[in-house]
Motif scaffolding. Sequence first.
Motif, PDB file in Angstrom:
ATOM      1  N   ILE A 131      22.475  -6.037   0.782  1.00 56.24           N
ATOM      2  CA  ILE A 131      22.255  -5.071   1.585  1.00 56.24           C
ATOM      3  C   ILE A 131      20.808  -4.477   1.566  1.00 56.24           C
ATOM      4  N   TYR A 132      20.141  -4.801   0.566  1.00 58.19           N
ATOM      5  CA  TYR A 132      18.688  -4.194   0.596  1.00 58.19           C
ATOM      6  C   TYR A 132      18.023  -4.961   1.875  1.00 58.19           C
ATOM      7  N   ASP A 133      18.400  -5.833   2.378  1.00 58.11           N
ATOM      8  CA  ASP A 133      17.598  -6.727   3.451  1.00 58.11           C
ATOM      9  C   ASP A 133      18.051  -5.906   4.602  1.00 58.11           C
ATOM     10  N   SER A 134      19.371  -5.443   4.653  1.00 56.60           N
ATOM     11  CA  SER A 134      19.761  -4.534   5.869  1.00 56.60           C
ATOM     12  C   SER A 134      19.153  -3.196   5.826  1.00 56.60           C
ATOM     13  N   ILE A 135      19.008  -2.632   4.712  1.00 59.97           N
ATOM     14  CA  ILE A 135      18.299  -1.245   4.568  1.00 59.97           C
ATOM     15  C   ILE A 135      16.741  -1.392   5.133  1.00 59.97           C
ATOM     16  N   ASN A 136      15.914  -2.547   4.572  1.00 60.52           N
ATOM     17  CA  ASN A 136      14.760  -2.642   4.924  1.00 60.52           C
ATOM     18  C   ASN A 136      14.664  -2.866   6.295  1.00 60.52           C
ATOM     19  N   SER A 137      15.499  -3.730   6.901  1.00 58.46           N
ATOM     20  CA  SER A 137      15.457  -3.917   8.110  1.00 58.46           C
ATOM     21  C   SER A 137      15.342  -2.764   9.345  1.00 58.46           C
ATOM     22  N   MET A 138      16.278  -1.653   8.719  1.00 57.35           N
ATOM     23  CA  MET A 138      16.443  -0.394   9.594  1.00 57.35           C
ATOM     24  C   MET A 138      14.964   0.179   9.801  1.00 57.35           C
ATOM     25  N   MET A 139      14.060   0.009   8.800  1.00 59.82           N
ATOM     26  CA  MET A 139      12.846   0.479   8.807  1.00 59.82           C
ATOM     27  C   MET A 139      11.856   0.220  10.011  1.00 59.82           C
ATOM     28  N   GLY A 140      12.273  -0.756  10.603  1.00 55.29           N
ATOM     29  CA  GLY A 140      11.294  -1.447  11.754  1.00 55.29           C
ATOM     30  C   GLY A 140      12.073  -1.324  12.824  1.00 55.29           C
ATOM     31  N   ALA A 141      13.342  -0.333  13.167  1.00 55.10           N
ATOM     32  CA  ALA A 141      14.292  -0.386  14.111  1.00 55.10           C
ATOM     33  C   ALA A 141      13.953   0.891  14.724  1.00 55.10           C
ATOM     34  N   ALA A 192      37.844  -1.912  13.540  1.00 56.45           N
ATOM     35  CA  ALA A 192      38.706  -1.191  14.069  1.00 56.45           C
ATOM     36  C   ALA A 192      40.123  -1.160  13.047  1.00 56.45           C
ATOM     37  N   PRO A 193      40.433  -2.575  12.513  1.00 52.70           N
ATOM     38  CA  PRO A 193      41.573  -2.441  11.415  1.00 52.70           C
ATOM     39  C   PRO A 193      41.275  -1.858  10.019  1.00 52.70           C
ATOM     40  N   ASP A 194      40.165  -2.012   9.628  1.00 55.61           N
ATOM     41  CA  ASP A 194      39.514  -1.413   8.401  1.00 55.61           C
ATOM     42  C   ASP A 194      38.843  -0.271   8.185  1.00 55.61           C
ATOM     43  N   GLY A 195      38.377   0.285   9.367  1.00 54.27           N
ATOM     44  CA  GLY A 195      37.793   1.445   9.062  1.00 54.27           C
ATOM     45  C   GLY A 195      36.317   1.356   8.548  1.00 54.27           C
ATOM     46  N   VAL A 196      36.141   2.753   7.895  1.00 52.08           N
ATOM     47  CA  VAL A 196      34.711   2.829   7.404  1.00 52.08           C
ATOM     48  C   VAL A 196      34.859   2.217   6.003  1.00 52.08           C
ATOM     49  N   GLU A 197      33.836   1.188   5.616  1.00 53.93           N
ATOM     50  CA  GLU A 197      34.057   0.645   4.470  1.00 53.93           C
ATOM     51  C   GLU A 197      32.485   0.853   3.566  1.00 53.93           C
ATOM     52  N   VAL A 198      32.600   0.440   2.367  1.00 55.34           N
ATOM     53  CA  VAL A 198      31.609   0.809   1.415  1.00 55.34           C
ATOM     54  C   VAL A 198      30.250   0.713   1.934  1.00 55.34           C
ATOM     55  N   GLN A 199      29.651  -0.391   2.379  1.00 47.69           N
ATOM     56  CA  GLN A 199      28.569  -0.583   2.789  1.00 47.69           C
ATOM     57  C   GLN A 199      28.184  -0.037   4.109  1.00 47.69           C
ATOM     58  N   THR A 200      29.185   0.172   4.853  1.00 48.70           N
ATOM     59  CA  THR A 200      29.271   0.955   6.077  1.00 48.70           C
ATOM     60  C   THR A 200      28.660   2.332   5.922  1.00 48.70           C
ATOM     61  N   GLU A 201      29.184   2.933   4.765  1.00 47.87           N
ATOM     62  CA  GLU A 201      28.777   4.180   4.251  1.00 47.87           C
ATOM     63  C   GLU A 201      27.482   4.374   3.896  1.00 47.87           C
ATOM     64  N   ARG A 202      27.078   3.285   3.307  1.00 44.91           N
ATOM     65  CA  ARG A 202      25.786   3.224   2.578  1.00 44.91           C
ATOM     66  C   ARG A 202      24.726   2.965   3.598  1.00 44.91           C
ATOM     67  N   VAL A 203      24.919   2.240   4.567  1.00 43.73           N
ATOM     68  CA  VAL A 203      23.855   2.285   5.651  1.00 43.73           C
ATOM     69  C   VAL A 203      23.948   3.338   6.434  1.00 43.73           C
ATOM     70  N   HIS A 204      24.846   3.928   6.746  1.00 43.63           N
ATOM     71  CA  HIS A 204      24.767   5.057   7.458  1.00 43.63           C
ATOM     72  C   HIS A 204      24.019   6.260   6.849  1.00 43.63           C
ATOM     73  N   THR A 205      24.145   6.328   5.329  1.00 50.33           N
ATOM     74  CA  THR A 205      23.332   7.418   4.615  1.00 50.33           C
ATOM     75  C   THR A 205      22.124   7.296   4.994  1.00 50.33           C
ATOM     76  N   VAL A 206      21.650   5.983   4.695  1.00 53.35           N
ATOM     77  CA  VAL A 206      20.121   5.658   4.964  1.00 53.35           C
ATOM     78  C   VAL A 206      19.580   5.775   6.166  1.00 53.35           C
ATOM     79  N   ALA A 207      20.243   5.345   7.166  1.00 56.77           N
ATOM     80  CA  ALA A 207      19.919   5.748   8.817  1.00 56.77           C
ATOM     81  C   ALA A 207      19.845   7.431   8.755  1.00 56.77           C
ATOM     82  N   ARG A 208      20.587   7.890   8.134  1.00 56.47           N
ATOM     83  CA  ARG A 208      20.773   9.445   8.512  1.00 56.47           C
ATOM     84  C   ARG A 208      19.444  10.086   7.888  1.00 56.47           C
ATOM     85  N   SER A 209      19.356   9.672   6.616  1.00 56.53           N
ATOM     86  CA  SER A 209      18.384  10.330   5.840  1.00 56.53           C
ATOM     87  C   SER A 209      16.883  10.013   6.181  1.00 56.53           C
TER      88      SER A 209
END
Length: 274
Positions: free
Chosen positions: A90-100, A109-126
Amino acid sequence: MAAKQFSTSNIRNIALVGHGGCGKTTLADAMLYVSGSVGRLGKVGDKTSVLDFEPEEHKRGGTIGTSLAWVEHDGNKINVLDTPGDANFIYDSINSMMGADAALILISAPDGVEVQTERVHTVARSTGLPRIVMINKMDRDRADHEACLSDIEDSFGVQPVPLQIPIGKEQDFKGYISLFKMRAFTFDGTNGKATEGDIPADLMDEAEAAREGLVEAVASADDALLEQYLETFELSQSQVQDGFRKALKSGEILPVIYGAAESCIGVSSVLELV
């Protein structure tokens, strides 16, 4: 032949982020196919994905490192960063957002918000990164977009603002109503091409109410627009679109769209929105 040149104002860098299995790579492959960048639709399950090409990714059936591809849409170059959703990477995902320029957060849609989804959103928002949510796999069993919207609000602590209303449910999902254009777009087959038409009569009331909610959300993000809206309870189409762009860039609004990437439903709306 020289490579086509794009001005910086016509280049978008979008990071696809979310929990493993939400369909990020499938969406990236669909974006390549629908835009005409490739002649066939790559599929993760068939090991024909353009983005997941490493032997270890074939073995795992999922992304282990960010892959980059680009597509052209309406004169714009869109660089697509397909990031891993597995907790181990997941840290590769977080680092990639820095260049986006923005994060496209996929939710199953069947599963809703999952753990890593919440994590990457927190980083993007912060970090102040503009965020767009796509509720994917709308054609699957147990797909529940209303439950997903509630889940987004509870997990992200943000009121989501739908830009569309889905048409059909689960296996009968076939498209959406655009609240910007107030038109219906339905898909037949897997070529990603939509047929535009009038809003179905049974969805008109819902569409008008949702459109009003979108306009209110846009107005609330801008003092000048809000003042005018409170006076007239109306905004022009250009005011809504310009206000939306500003609210998206500032992170004042969290827009939501719907799709089924495996069937290329809604992929064109992703390209248009980006």
